[in-house]
Design an enzyme around this catalytic site. Structure first.
Site, PDB file in Angstrom:
ATOM      1  N   ASN A  96      30.100  29.167  39.668  1.00 15.82           N
ATOM      2  CA  ASN A  96      30.023  30.327  38.764  1.00 15.82           C
ATOM      3  C   ASN A  96      29.573  29.835  37.389  1.00 15.82           C
ATOM      4  OD1 ASN A  96      32.437  29.696  37.035  1.00 15.82           O
ATOM      5  ND2 ASN A  96      33.376  29.680  39.059  1.00 15.82           N
ATOM      6  N   ASP A 125      37.325  31.035  44.485  1.00 12.62           N
ATOM      7  CA  ASP A 125      38.366  31.576  45.366  1.00 12.62           C
ATOM      8  C   ASP A 125      38.117  31.213  46.827  1.00 12.62           C
ATOM      9  OD1 ASP A 125      39.913  32.884  43.394  1.00 12.62           O
ATOM     10  OD2 ASP A 125      38.339  34.389  43.221  1.00 12.62           O
ATOM     11  N   LYS A 163      22.183  16.956  54.336  1.00 10.23           N
ATOM     12  CA  LYS A 163      21.509  18.162  53.830  1.00 10.23           C
ATOM     13  C   LYS A 163      21.105  19.081  54.988  1.00 10.23           C
ATOM     14  CE  LYS A 163      17.617  19.698  51.147  1.00 10.23           C
ATOM     15  NZ  LYS A 163      16.269  19.406  50.728  1.00 10.23           N
ATOM     16  N   PRO A 189      43.093  26.981  47.377  1.00 11.66           N
ATOM     17  CA  PRO A 189      44.454  27.216  46.883  1.00 11.66           C
ATOM     18  C   PRO A 189      44.404  27.964  45.551  1.00 11.66           C
ATOM     19  CG  PRO A 189      43.829  24.879  46.681  1.00 11.66           C
ATOM     20  CD  PRO A 189      42.733  25.561  47.423  1.00 11.66           C
ATOM     21  N   ASP A 190      45.329  28.910  45.363  1.00 10.08           N
ATOM     22  CA  ASP A 190      45.459  29.549  44.045  1.00 10.08           C
ATOM     23  C   ASP A 190      46.415  28.669  43.243  1.00 10.08           C
ATOM     24  OD1 ASP A 190      46.220  31.073  41.792  1.00 10.08           O
ATOM     25  OD2 ASP A 190      45.585  32.901  42.810  1.00 10.08           O
ATOM     26  N   ILE A 191      45.858  27.890  42.345  1.00  8.53           N
ATOM     27  CA  ILE A 191      46.627  26.851  41.649  1.00  8.53           C
ATOM     28  C   ILE A 191      47.733  27.481  40.800  1.00  8.53           C
ATOM     29  CG2 ILE A 191      46.453  24.856  40.100  1.00  8.53           C
ATOM     30  CD1 ILE A 191      43.372  24.873  40.808  1.00  8.53           C
ATOM     31  N   PHE A 217      44.212  33.070  32.798  1.00  7.37           N
ATOM     32  CA  PHE A 217      43.148  33.851  32.188  1.00  7.37           C
ATOM     33  C   PHE A 217      42.647  34.821  33.255  1.00  7.37           C
ATOM     34  CE2 PHE A 217      41.532  32.442  27.970  1.00  7.37           C
ATOM     35  CZ  PHE A 217      42.588  31.609  27.664  1.00  7.37           C
ATOM     36  N   LYS A 249      48.367  40.899  37.645  1.00  4.13           N
ATOM     37  CA  LYS A 249      48.185  39.463  37.935  1.00  4.13           C
ATOM     38  C   LYS A 249      49.373  38.651  37.449  1.00  4.13           C
ATOM     39  CE  LYS A 249      43.926  38.719  38.256  1.00  4.13           C
ATOM     40  NZ  LYS A 249      42.518  38.645  37.965  1.00  4.13           N
ATOM     41  N   LYS A 289      51.385  36.487  40.184  1.00  3.68           N
ATOM     42  CA  LYS A 289      51.350  35.013  40.143  1.00  3.68           C
ATOM     43  C   LYS A 289      52.597  34.426  39.481  1.00  3.68           C
ATOM     44  CE  LYS A 289      46.312  34.842  40.226  1.00  3.68           C
ATOM     45  NZ  LYS A 289      45.187  33.917  40.328  1.00  3.68           N
TER      46      LYS A 289
HETATM   47  O1  C5P Z   1      43.108  35.941  40.556  1.00  3.33           O
HETATM   48  P1  C5P Z   1      42.175  35.498  39.503  1.00  3.33           P
HETATM   49  O2  C5P Z   1      41.136  34.501  39.994  1.00  3.33           O
HETATM   50  O3  C5P Z   1      41.527  36.588  38.721  1.00  3.33           O
HETATM   51  O4  C5P Z   1      43.117  34.735  38.461  1.00  3.33           O
HETATM   52  C1  C5P Z   1      42.622  34.056  37.378  1.00  3.33           C
HETATM   53  C2  C5P Z   1      43.597  33.013  36.925  1.00  3.33           C
HETATM   54  O5  C5P Z   1      44.080  32.267  38.042  1.00  3.33           O
HETATM   55  C3  C5P Z   1      42.961  31.994  36.022  1.00  3.33           C
HETATM   56  O6  C5P Z   1      43.939  31.520  35.132  1.00  3.33           O
HETATM   57  C4  C5P Z   1      42.507  30.921  36.983  1.00  3.33           C
HETATM   58  O7  C5P Z   1      42.390  29.662  36.343  1.00  3.33           O
HETATM   59  C5  C5P Z   1      43.619  30.936  38.005  1.00  3.33           C
HETATM   60  N1  C5P Z   1      43.177  30.592  39.373  1.00  3.33           N
HETATM   61  C6  C5P Z   1      43.733  29.502  40.007  1.00  3.33           C
HETATM   62  N2  C5P Z   1      43.327  29.156  41.268  1.00  3.33           N
HETATM   63  C7  C5P Z   1      42.425  29.907  41.920  1.00  3.33           C
HETATM   64  C8  C5P Z   1      41.862  31.045  41.287  1.00  3.33           C
HETATM   65  C9  C5P Z   1      42.256  31.360  40.014  1.00  3.33           C
HETATM   66  O8  C5P Z   1      44.563  28.822  39.403  1.00  3.33           O
HETATM   67  N3  C5P Z   1      42.042  29.567  43.153  1.00  3.33           N
END
Ligand code: C5P
Length: 399
Positions: free
Chosen positions: A208, A277, A287, A303-305, A324, A338, A342
């Site tokens: 991105n 994501d 390649k 993983p959603d950190i 953020f 959010k 989270k």
């Molecule tokens: O759910 P969303 O992607 O909109 O959430 C954004 C927040 O979650 C940001 O702080 C981003 O750094 C964090 N994030 C994360 N791991 C992910 C996706 C988003 O920690 N896989």
């Protein structure tokens, strides 16, 4: 008063330039690490060697230095300090700063800095009272520069009135005031920044447009406030701020491991990174060849950190968690959802569809969505970062 602070002193060409030597010593005595830049005219009054001898560092005297490979010494000088002091500041230098001219090294440094600037004008009384000089001072003050008013008294030219450079202690005090308190001293802060890359094969990836600017600004502001900062960042073209421990990573999985490790024992984690994501289910080691017709790519979640950090944390425990949220809909409502989902303390909501806000811009319009919602105006990212650091300091002091 200035321990562990880097103060860069700019000297312009007035008779009071010799007093800048004493100011340099006074800043050092207050604990500051001082470097000096001089205009060509300042060197008629005092030699660079004097400053070099007392700072044990080269003095910046030219914008284009043939011995500097990258010829960016002035940018580094402008941005690697906690504050800049201009003493003495001549009428000419004030005019150039007000207008945005950069025709020698000091005026160029002043154009390139985003740090607090303390400016101590010194000149003949009639010059000081000239409406043009006063207008320039008002312009600079309106931009947030800290003006140290000259003392009144007998001047070198024989005139009596305002125009004398104040005592070094007065200017040191102005620097201390301009820097503000080190509200995060002794705190450990983790910041994530930039995009991640999810490789499809060795030469292709999903990513991105995040530049990392917001996160780098947060890391710099936290370090300036005295925190020990770990900056986990994806691929960006920015130089990590001075004094920050940078951990470069590529993918969301790498970032997850680095952030979770750094978060152990941290006081706060600020996730500004635009973490992908999804990642390709299987990355090819070689390649991929193109083939005729359409092609599909199977994706799996990364993983959603932030959510992982929220899930691991007991209620009210450390680290304080800040996320953020880049939104195109209703930023505050999305951020509130959010924040609950989270289990974090604050979500900085950002309307990425607004002009001047979001990816790749220098400014951001955000809402600080915590227990209360605070709307901030469109601000430079450095200022948004400074506000966030204030929020963190308040929150850490209160918890
Ligand atoms: O759910 P969303 O992607 O909109 O959430 C954004 C927040 O979650 C940001 O702080 C981003 O750094 C964090 N994030 C994360 N791991 C992910 C996706 C988003 O920690 N896989």
């Amino acid at each position: 008063m200035l321990t562990e602070r880097r103060v860069h002193l700019c000297v312009s060409g007035g008779i009071a330039a010799y007093k800048a030597v004493e100011l340099c010593r006074a800043l050092q005595k207050a604990g500051a690490d001082v470097r000096v830049a001089m205009t060509p005219n300042a060197r008629h009054f005092v030699g660079p060697l004097t400053f070099q001898a007392i700072t044990h560092a080269p003095v910046l005297t030219a914008t284009l230095d043939p011995s500097d490979e990258m010829a960016i010494g002035h940018i580094d000088f402008a941005q690697s300090c906690d504050a800049l002091v201009v003493a003495p500041a001549t009428a000419n230098l004030l005019a150039k700063a007000a207008l945005g001219l950069g025709d020698e090294v000091v005026s160029t440094v002043l154009l390139a800095t985003d740090r607090p600037v303390v400016i101590a004008p010194a000149m003949n009384t009639v010059m000081f009272e000239n409406p043009a000089v006063q207008a320039n001072l008002r312009t600079l003050a309106a931009r947030g520069w800290h003006i140290v008013s000259p003392d009144a008294g007998e001047l070198a030219c024989g005139a009596v009135g305002p125009g004398r450079l104040p005592d070094a202690e007065v200017i040191v005090r102005a620097v201390v005031d301009a820097l503000g308190p080190r509200r995060l001293a002794g705190r450990r802060i983790v910041v994530s920044a930039g995009p991640t890359r999810e490789h499809i094969d060795p030469v292709r990836f999903l990513s991105n447009p995040s530049t990392g600017r917001m996160g780098f600004a947060v890391a710099a502001a936290a370090a300036r406030a005295g925190a020990s900062v770990t900056l986990v960042h994806g691929p960006v073209s920015l130089t990590p701020p001075a004094g920050v421990r940078a951990v470069p990573v590529i993918s969301a999985i790498d970032m997850c491991a680095a952030v979770l490790a750094a978060a152990e024992g941290a006081d706060a984690v600020v996730m500004t990174a635009a973490v992908a994501d999804y990642r390709p289910e299987a990355a090819s080691e070689t390649k991929q060849k193109k083939t005729p017709g359409p092609r599909s790519l199977s994706l799996v979640r990364t993983p959603d950190i932030l959510a992982e950090l929220g899930a691991r944390r007991a209620d009210g425990a450390r680290p304080v968690l800040v996320g953020f949220a880049a939104e195109t809909g209703d930023p505050v409502a999305e951020a509130q959802a959010k924040r609950a989902r989270k289990r974090v303390d604050l979500v900085v909501a950002n309307d990425v569809s607004a002009v001047g806000s979001g990816f790749g811009t220098d400014t951001n319009r955000v809402w600080l969505v915590g227990e209360a919602v605070e709307a901030l105006p469109l601000l430079p990212k450095a200022e948004v970062a400074a506000r966030l650091v204030e929020w963190l300091a308040d929150h850490l002091e209160g918890s």
